[in-house]
Design a protein around this motif. Structure first.
Motif, short mmCIF file in Angstrom:
data_model
loop_
_atom_site.label_atom_id
_atom_site.label_comp_id
_atom_site.label_asym_id
_atom_site.label_seq_id
_atom_site.Cartn_x
_atom_site.Cartn_y
_atom_site.Cartn_z
N ALA A 108 20.09 -1.33 -21.81
CA ALA A 108 19.02 -0.35 -21.94
C ALA A 108 18.33 -0.48 -23.30
O ALA A 108 17.12 -0.27 -23.41
CB ALA A 108 19.58 1.06 -21.76
N GLU A 109 19.08 -0.82 -24.34
CA GLU A 109 18.48 -0.97 -25.66
C GLU A 109 17.48 -2.13 -25.68
O GLU A 109 16.43 -2.04 -26.33
CB GLU A 109 19.56 -1.19 -26.73
CG GLU A 109 20.39 0.04 -27.04
CD GLU A 109 21.31 -0.19 -28.22
OE1 GLU A 109 21.37 -1.34 -28.71
OE2 GLU A 109 21.96 0.77 -28.67
N ALA A 112 14.36 -0.98 -23.88
CA ALA A 112 13.64 -0.01 -24.70
C ALA A 112 12.87 -0.70 -25.83
O ALA A 112 11.76 -0.28 -26.17
CB ALA A 112 14.61 1.02 -25.28
N GLU A 115 9.29 -1.88 -25.15
CA GLU A 115 8.30 -0.85 -24.83
C GLU A 115 6.89 -1.18 -25.33
O GLU A 115 5.90 -0.91 -24.62
CB GLU A 115 8.77 0.50 -25.37
CG GLU A 115 7.90 1.68 -25.01
CD GLU A 115 6.80 1.91 -26.04
OE1 GLU A 115 5.79 2.56 -25.68
OE2 GLU A 115 6.92 1.41 -27.18
N ASN A 122 8.87 5.61 -20.59
CA ASN A 122 10.34 5.64 -20.56
C ASN A 122 10.87 6.13 -19.21
O ASN A 122 11.95 5.71 -18.77
CB ASN A 122 10.87 6.54 -21.67
CG ASN A 122 10.67 5.93 -23.05
OD1 ASN A 122 10.56 4.72 -23.19
ND2 ASN A 122 10.59 6.77 -24.07
N THR A 123 10.12 7.01 -18.54
CA THR A 123 10.57 7.51 -17.24
C THR A 123 10.66 6.37 -16.23
O THR A 123 11.64 6.22 -15.51
CB THR A 123 9.60 8.59 -16.71
OG1 THR A 123 9.58 9.68 -17.63
CG2 THR A 123 10.04 9.09 -15.33
N SER A 126 13.53 3.90 -17.22
CA SER A 126 14.83 4.49 -16.92
C SER A 126 15.13 4.45 -15.44
O SER A 126 16.25 4.11 -15.01
CB SER A 126 14.88 5.93 -17.43
OG SER A 126 16.11 6.55 -17.10
N ASP A 127 14.12 4.76 -14.62
CA ASP A 127 14.31 4.72 -13.17
C ASP A 127 14.62 3.30 -12.70
O ASP A 127 15.45 3.09 -11.81
CB ASP A 127 13.04 5.22 -12.46
CG ASP A 127 12.86 6.72 -12.59
OD1 ASP A 127 13.80 7.39 -13.02
OD2 ASP A 127 11.74 7.20 -12.28
N LEU A 129 16.11 0.92 -14.38
CA LEU A 129 17.46 0.55 -14.79
C LEU A 129 18.52 1.22 -13.91
O LEU A 129 19.56 0.62 -13.61
CB LEU A 129 17.68 0.92 -16.25
CG LEU A 129 16.95 0.06 -17.28
CD1 LEU A 129 17.10 0.67 -18.67
CD2 LEU A 129 17.50 -1.36 -17.28
N LYS A 130 18.25 2.45 -13.50
CA LYS A 130 19.24 3.19 -12.71
C LYS A 130 19.29 2.71 -11.26
O LYS A 130 20.32 2.84 -10.61
CB LYS A 130 18.90 4.69 -12.74
CG LYS A 130 19.11 5.33 -14.09
CD LYS A 130 18.67 6.79 -14.08
CE LYS A 130 18.83 7.43 -15.45
NZ LYS A 130 18.33 8.83 -15.45
#
Length: 216
Positions: A108-109, A112, A115, A122-123, A126-127, A129-130
């Motif tokens: 995740a880093e 990020a 970016e 970020n939303t 994040s989605d 990655l999940k």
């Protein structure tokens, strides 16, 4: 761009490989705002995983899933949300691209830190990655070419669905060659180096592929 095999094994010279992407992302690519795409693989991908099926592709704009709340503020007003299942009667193609690099990221880093190099917020990241967390996030770098003139084709049902790659009909191959590169060689190389440097810092062992330039 080469012809594709049909499901029955035959070949048609009118089937042109295309990579589906949000219309707003293609617009950003066309303006030289970014060279990077993020992928996990659509529901209808082979084995549910992303793979680079073609190195040279038309960029095919999609509208259904792009939402203002998933991009940075500068791009939000340029998105008009549509209903689920909506598609235009005709699709206008404005660019083609060569995939020059592919990275597979897990951290995740790392994501990020990338970016500044794309339009998503970020939303969205994040989605991504999940979703399918055991699978890597694929980062594609694209050398984008503006078509000499826009090419409008009718929408076909086979262009729909959650898949990255489609074969386009109703397109003359001669209209999808040449075209001005969006960035100069120097500008593109600098962007590639900046992105690769970030990935090297955070995930030095991340799998990567650098593709050879295509000819013609």
């Amino acid at each position: 761009m080469q012809a594709q095999n049909q499901p029955d094994g035959s070949v048609t010279s009118t089937l042109i490989p295309a990579l589906k992407e949000w219309a707003i992302a293609i617009e950003a690519l066309m303006h030289g705002d970014m060279i990077l795409l993020l992928r996990k693989g659509g529901i209808k991908e082979e084995r549910g995983r992303f793979a680079v099926q073609h190195q040279q592709v038309v960029l095919y704009p999609t509208y259904e899933h792009q939402q203002p709340h998933l991009v940075k503020p500068a791009y939000q007003a340029r998105i008009t949300p549509v209903e689920s299942g909506w598609h235009p009667r005709e699709v206008t193609l404005t660019a083609w691209a060569e995939v020059s690099h592919l990275f597979q990221l897990q951290g995740a880093e790392t994501v990020a830190a990338l970016e500044p190099f794309h339009l998503w917020n970020n939303t969205f990241v994040s989605d991504r990655l999940k979703w399918k967390p055991k699978q890597p996030l694929y980062v594609l770098l694209l050398r984008v070419h503006a078509l000499p003139s826009p090419c409008t084709i009718p929408y076909r049902n086979e262009y729909g669905g959650c898949r990255s790659w489609i074969g386009l009909q109703d397109v003359a191959t001669t209209r999808l060659t040449h075209g001005q590169t969006v960035l100069t060689d120097k500008e593109y190389a600098e962007q590639v180096q900046a992105i690769a440097s970030v990935i090297e810092t955070y995930e030095p062992d991340a799998p990567r592929v650098q593709f050879s330039p295509t000819q013609g």
